[in-house]
Design an enzyme around this catalytic site. Structure first.
Site, mmCIF file in Angstrom:
data_model
loop_
_atom_site.group_PDB
_atom_site.id
_atom_site.type_symbol
_atom_site.label_atom_id
_atom_site.label_comp_id
_atom_site.label_asym_id
_atom_site.label_seq_id
_atom_site.Cartn_x
_atom_site.Cartn_y
_atom_site.Cartn_z
ATOM 1 N N HIS A 77 0.864 -1.187 0.000
ATOM 2 C CA HIS A 77 0.000 0.000 0.000
ATOM 3 C C HIS A 77 0.897 1.234 0.000
ATOM 4 O O HIS A 77 1.617 1.464 0.978
ATOM 5 C CB HIS A 77 -0.913 0.004 1.228
ATOM 6 C CG HIS A 77 -1.887 -1.148 1.238
ATOM 7 N ND1 HIS A 77 -3.123 -1.089 0.629
ATOM 8 C CD2 HIS A 77 -1.783 -2.399 1.741
ATOM 9 C CE1 HIS A 77 -3.744 -2.255 0.776
ATOM 10 N NE2 HIS A 77 -2.954 -3.070 1.450
ATOM 11 N N ASN A 109 -6.613 0.804 -2.923
ATOM 12 C CA ASN A 109 -7.431 1.522 -1.925
ATOM 13 C C ASN A 109 -6.841 2.882 -1.549
ATOM 14 O O ASN A 109 -6.587 3.189 -0.400
ATOM 15 C CB ASN A 109 -7.697 0.662 -0.674
ATOM 16 C CG ASN A 109 -6.429 0.234 0.057
ATOM 17 O OD1 ASN A 109 -5.334 0.334 -0.482
ATOM 18 N ND2 ASN A 109 -6.583 -0.239 1.284
ATOM 19 N N ASP A 320 2.183 -6.987 2.402
ATOM 20 C CA ASP A 320 0.977 -6.247 2.792
ATOM 21 C C ASP A 320 1.384 -5.000 3.583
ATOM 22 O O ASP A 320 0.771 -4.658 4.603
ATOM 23 C CB ASP A 320 -0.008 -7.101 3.596
ATOM 24 C CG ASP A 320 -1.390 -6.441 3.689
ATOM 25 O OD1 ASP A 320 -1.569 -5.343 3.107
ATOM 26 O OD2 ASP A 320 -2.291 -7.008 4.332
HETATM 27 O O1 DOR Z 1 -4.322 -4.845 7.634
HETATM 28 C C1 DOR Z 1 -4.665 -4.472 6.528
HETATM 29 N N1 DOR Z 1 -4.423 -3.219 6.101
HETATM 30 N N2 DOR Z 1 -5.327 -5.322 5.722
HETATM 31 C C2 DOR Z 1 -5.861 -4.935 4.558
HETATM 32 O O2 DOR Z 1 -6.432 -5.750 3.880
HETATM 33 C C3 DOR Z 1 -5.782 -3.524 4.148
HETATM 34 C C4 DOR Z 1 -4.638 -2.850 4.743
HETATM 35 C C5 DOR Z 1 -4.681 -1.347 4.610
HETATM 36 O O3 DOR Z 1 -4.983 -0.838 3.544
HETATM 37 O O4 DOR Z 1 -4.364 -0.653 5.603
#
Ligand code: DOR
Length: 442
Positions: A77, A109, A320
């Site tokens: 992200h 996102n 992640d």
């Molecule tokens: O822990 C998480 N954070 N899981 C996710 O699926 C999204 C992510 C986020 O965008 O912060």
């Protein structure tokens, strides 16, 4: 810029090269790669100075060091556009190269969501301008991640998206997921599924079990993940479109994926370092830095995930990387944002599997390089002459202590603060970009 790396042990799953070699890099291109017949010969060679960093020449005596292809993180992200107070493309890619990643796939996102080509172009332009590594955008499956209407997947693909995911949110409607799988097949880019049944996970903040009961928090049952893994596997089986399961956290998910693979269903899967290094115990003190979605589970799940990594049921280790601001985490546990800042600790945490003889080094590196590149069809030439230099120099035995304040990432949200880890990236080379992380006293 000239880089000379002597006597490095190369493990390159792309070319199959494994052995000791000298590497000469000139202006971002590997100009010479000399494989040595045997380590023994090296005893007699003149040892270059451990570090010579002058006149645009870097010389490294890499005896006892490894060279791997730059790692690929298929689940990052970067938060830009929209959440620049959490991370930017500049800081996120700096964190990436510090952690040994030369390619990152950034999730959709953002704000606005990457559900239209303008956002994709923006990310790619920003990455070109300010990024330290390759950035591959992941397009949203549904508009605004609402799960109601498919995004313009063909246009997103054309704009440069390499996969589709509503990560952070599941696609609850099976019909929409079916269509998404069909379109993704047509545009030749996989679906990456965030498996979570929102009715089962509703308001949950951690793994459901004795500990959540004791802490007075609503739990998220393992079933919330597993029913969706099962559903998506069934869809994948019927419509035969490549499906990749994101952040696997439970033994039950592993069992479902294993069976599906045995039946020839085109499913692949990833897990993240926190799912094989931490259990739910990490949140016992209401530590919001260990709050993540899916939540940290139990010892049994960790064992199953390790077994799945050994057997190849889980193909990929992804970070992640989910950076958040202090304010997002300094709140009551239930309200805190989910996520762990993972790019700078992923390799060292994963090397535990090698140090503890769970995986061979080659198996581990495959999960960070060849396997994600195959799933995403990212063309990487590996470490060979005339190719762009895309590699890392790693001391797998160097000990260091995790200090969040030293992260390049703006996300200081790590549950690993103060952990002593073994394995450090000393240098990352991505074309003409060279990032040197070693101490001068090496
Ligand atoms: O822990 C998480 N954070 N899981 C996710 O699926 C999204 C992510 C986020 O965008 O912060």
């Amino acid at each position: 810029m000239i880089i000379k790396i002597y006597n490095a042990y190369i493990i390159d799953p792309f070319t199959g090269t494994e052995g000791i070699a000298d590497i000469l890099i000139e202006n971002g291109i590997i100009s010479r790669l000399i494989l040595k017949p045997s380590a023994l010969n090296l005893q007699h060679e003149k040892k270059p100075s451990a570090l010579n960093f002058q006149h645009d020449i870097i010389e490294i005596d890499a005896r006892e060091l490894y060279v791997f292809p730059g790692l690929i993180d298929m689940h990052t992200h970067l938060r830009e556009p929209g959440y620049e107070y959490k991370e930017t493309i500049r800081t996120g890619t700096l964190a990436a190269v510090k952690g040994g990643f030369t390619s990152v796939c950034c999730m959709a996102n953002t704000n606005p969501v990457n559900d239209n080509p303008e956002v994709t172009y923006y990310i790619l332009a920003k990455a070109k301008e300010e990024g330290s590594c390759d950035v591959y955008p992941v397009g949203a499956i549904t508009k605004r991640l609402k799960g109601e209407e498919l995004s313009e997947m063909a246009m997103l693909r054309q704009a440069g998206c390499i996969a589709f995911s509503d990560d952070g949110m599941p696609v609850m409607n099976a019909m929409i997921m079916r269509r998404a799988l069909e379109y993704s097949k047509a545009v030749d880019a996989p679906i990456i599924s965030h498996c979570e049944d929102l009715f089962l996970s509703e308001n949950g903040a951690m793994n459901e079990g004795k500990l959540s009961f004791y802490m007075g928090l609503k739990g998220i049952p393992k079933a919330a993940e597993e029913v969706m893994v099962a559903r998506d596997i069934i869809l994948c089986k019927h419509f035969r479109s490549p499906l990749h399961i994101a952040h696997v956290s439970t033994k039950g998910s592993v069992e479902l994926i294993k069976r599906a693979k045995q039946e020839g269903v085109p499913v692949t899967a990833e897990t993240c370092p926190h799912y094989f290094t931490l259990t739910e115990e990490a949140v016992r003190d209401y530590n919001t830095n260990a709050k993540v979605n899916p939540p940290l589970r139990t010892e049994q799940d960790i064992e199953a995930i390790k077994e799945a990594l050994i057997e190849g049921v889980i193909d990929v280790i992804a970070t992640d990387h989910a950076p958040h601001s202090l304010d997002d985490k300094n709140t009551p546990f239930q309200e805190a944002a989910n996520g762990i800042s993972g790019l700078e600790t992923a390799l060292a945490l994963s090397l535990k599997l090698v140090h503890n003889k769970v995986l061979t080094l080659r198996q581990l590196i495959e999960k960070f390089t060849l396997n994600p590149s195959k799933i995403l069809k990212i063309n990487k030439s590996g470490i060979k002459e005339k190719a762009e230099a895309d590699l890392i120099v790693v001391d797998i035995n160097r000990e260091w202590t995790v200090k969040k304040d030293e992260f390049a990432s703006m996300g200081k949200n790590t549950p690993f603060e103060g952990w002593k880890l073994k394995g450090k990236v000393l240098m990352t080379v991505k074309g003409k970009k060279v990032f040197k992380m070693w101490q001068e006293d090496k």
